[in-house]
Design a protein around this motif. Structure first.
Motif, PDB file in Angstrom:
ATOM      1  N   THR A 230       0.846  -1.194   0.000  1.00 26.23           N
ATOM      2  CA  THR A 230       0.000   0.000   0.000  1.00 26.23           C
ATOM      3  C   THR A 230       0.880   1.242   0.000  1.00 26.23           C
ATOM      4  O   THR A 230       2.026   1.219   0.454  1.00 26.23           O
ATOM      5  CB  THR A 230      -0.938   0.041   1.225  1.00 26.23           C
ATOM      6  N   LEU A 231       0.325   2.328  -0.520  1.00 27.60           N
ATOM      7  CA  LEU A 231       1.040   3.591  -0.654  1.00 27.60           C
ATOM      8  C   LEU A 231       0.123   4.713  -0.199  1.00 27.60           C
ATOM      9  O   LEU A 231      -0.998   4.847  -0.695  1.00 27.60           O
ATOM     10  CB  LEU A 231       1.449   3.809  -2.110  1.00 27.60           C
ATOM     11  N   GLU A 232       0.596   5.517   0.748  1.00 23.84           N
ATOM     12  CA  GLU A 232      -0.179   6.678   1.178  1.00 23.84           C
ATOM     13  C   GLU A 232       0.766   7.823   1.504  1.00 23.84           C
ATOM     14  O   GLU A 232       1.948   7.616   1.808  1.00 23.84           O
ATOM     15  CB  GLU A 232      -1.083   6.359   2.365  1.00 23.84           C
ATOM     16  N   ALA A 233       0.227   9.027   1.404  1.00 29.99           N
ATOM     17  CA  ALA A 233       1.051  10.208   1.651  1.00 29.99           C
ATOM     18  C   ALA A 233       0.174  11.324   2.182  1.00 29.99           C
ATOM     19  O   ALA A 233      -0.919  11.575   1.667  1.00 29.99           O
ATOM     20  CB  ALA A 233       1.747  10.657   0.360  1.00 29.99           C
ATOM     21  N   ILE A 249       0.937   5.046  -9.893  1.00 27.25           N
ATOM     22  CA  ILE A 249       0.811   6.404  -9.352  1.00 27.25           C
ATOM     23  C   ILE A 249       2.182   7.070  -9.235  1.00 27.25           C
ATOM     24  O   ILE A 249       2.370   8.241  -9.603  1.00 27.25           O
ATOM     25  CB  ILE A 249       0.101   6.368  -7.985  1.00 27.25           C
ATOM     26  N   LEU A 250       3.150   6.324  -8.720  1.00 24.56           N
ATOM     27  CA  LEU A 250       4.489   6.894  -8.558  1.00 24.56           C
ATOM     28  C   LEU A 250       5.117   7.210  -9.907  1.00 24.56           C
ATOM     29  O   LEU A 250       5.725   8.275 -10.103  1.00 24.56           O
ATOM     30  CB  LEU A 250       5.375   5.929  -7.768  1.00 24.56           C
ATOM     31  N   VAL A 254       4.827  11.103  -9.832  1.00 24.49           N
ATOM     32  CA  VAL A 254       5.763  11.442  -8.757  1.00 24.49           C
ATOM     33  C   VAL A 254       7.229  11.379  -9.181  1.00 24.49           C
ATOM     34  O   VAL A 254       7.994  12.318  -8.935  1.00 24.49           O
ATOM     35  CB  VAL A 254       5.540  10.517  -7.522  1.00 24.49           C
ATOM     36  N   LEU A 255       7.657  10.297  -9.815  1.00 20.12           N
ATOM     37  CA  LEU A 255       9.087  10.041 -10.014  1.00 20.12           C
ATOM     38  C   LEU A 255       9.794  11.143 -10.796  1.00 20.12           C
ATOM     39  O   LEU A 255      10.915  11.524 -10.460  1.00 20.12           O
ATOM     40  CB  LEU A 255       9.287   8.689 -10.706  1.00 20.12           C
TER      41      LEU A 255
END
Length: 323
Positions: A230-233, A249-250, A254-255
């Motif tokens: 899982t990924l959350e921020a 998503i990354l 993001v990257l």
């Protein structure tokens, strides 16, 4: 009691009291302030301390009640996964929560609470009781239930001692502990097989995660993340479940380009972590926040990024990096 003895009698408990206050309120900065208030109250009343309890339990009584008083007007601190289910809607960048709408949980630098004595058992106990999943779950308890659970199950005070600290009855303590334990069982805690942050496998996974960002290479994340990761921020409401969605998503939002990110390994909440820098439009690497990983032998099961540049200074790193 001799007021001159106050520092020698109380200072050795400061780090564990900081950990206790952090468990109570979920904020490193608030915990630091609450410990300061604890020591101020203890110093003022030290002359009247008659030794009917140990210095340690006396300090914990003061600290716990300071935290309970502070918790009354404050909203609980949350992670995105505590707000809603994983996002499965149309493809788009994560949407931030409006400023002030949510009070976010904060990570705790391990350096703040590492026991001064060389006691490996104490280190392990401290890490287990400070992991982010537990801290986040504790925030769903009432402040009094949280205090009872921590005093009884984490700090191993007896029901009688806990009742004395909270000015209540042992019956109330036992009842509150039952309810707190039952509530935690309903919440989704992390797997038990977590690796210690000093484990070579954990260090390799953290290194791989950092490399993926610094090289802007999403394929490296496939070697690091578990299939059920899982990924959350913070401060985003949306969070992702499953390696495929996390990597998408990354990679998409993001990257960026190689060199956009720089990370420096550290530890937080007894877990592998990194302080994060991002290159701005003027090509300066500026503090961006802290990322904390939950690691198992099968890979990284959870990534939590705290988008708060001030946290980089909290972890003892500069606001700007050269290069």
């Amino acid at each position: 009691m001799d007021q001159d003895r106050f520092p020698a009698d109380t200072e050795l408990y400061r780090r564990e009291l900081l950990a206790h206050c952090y468990r109570m309120v979920g904020s490193a900065h608030d915990a630091e302030d609450l410990v300061q208030e604890t020591y101020l109250r203890a110093w003022r009343s030290y002359a009247g301390f008659e030794g009917r309890a140990s210095i340690r339990s006396w300090l914990y009584k003061i600290a716990t009640n300071v935290c309970l008083t502070a918790s009354r007007p404050r909203p609980i601190r949350m992670l995105p996964s505590g707000l809603t289910g994983a996002y499965d809607g149309p493809d788009r960048p994560p949407i931030p929560v409006a400023v002030g709408e949510v009070s976010w949980l904060e990570p705790l630098p391990d350096a703040w609470i590492t026991p001064q004595a060389d006691d490996p058992a104490a280190v392990v106990v401290g890490r287990e009781s400070l992991r982010l999943a537990l801290i986040a779950s504790l925030q769903h308890l009432s402040s009094r239930q949280r205090a009872i659970l921590l005093l009884r199950d984490v700090l191993a005070f007896s029901a009688v001692e806990t009742a004395q600290m909270l000015d209540t009855t042992t019956t109330a303590v036992k009842s509150g502990l039952q309810r707190a334990r039952a509530r935690l069982e309903d919440l989704d805690l992390e797997p038990a097989e977590l690796l210690e942050p000093t484990d070579e496998r954990a260090l390799a996974l953290l290194k791989g995660y950092i490399a993926a960002f610094e090289h802007s290479d999403a394929s490296l994340l496939e070697q690091v993340l578990r299939t059920d990761a899982t990924l959350e921020a913070t401060p985003f409401r949306d969070w992702q479940a499953g390696r495929v969605m996390c990597i998408h998503i990354l990679d998409a939002y993001v990257l960026g380009e190689p060199g956009d990110w720089r990370m420096i390994a550290t530890t937080a909440n007894g877990q592998p972590a990194a302080v994060v820098y991002r290159r701005d439009a003027s090509e300066v690497l500026r503090a961006d926040g802290v990322v904390v990983l939950t690691v198992t032998a099968a890979g990284v099961s959870r990534v939590i990024k705290f988008h708060d540049p001030a946290l980089v200074g909290t972890f003892g790193f500069p606001d700007v990096l050269n290069g």
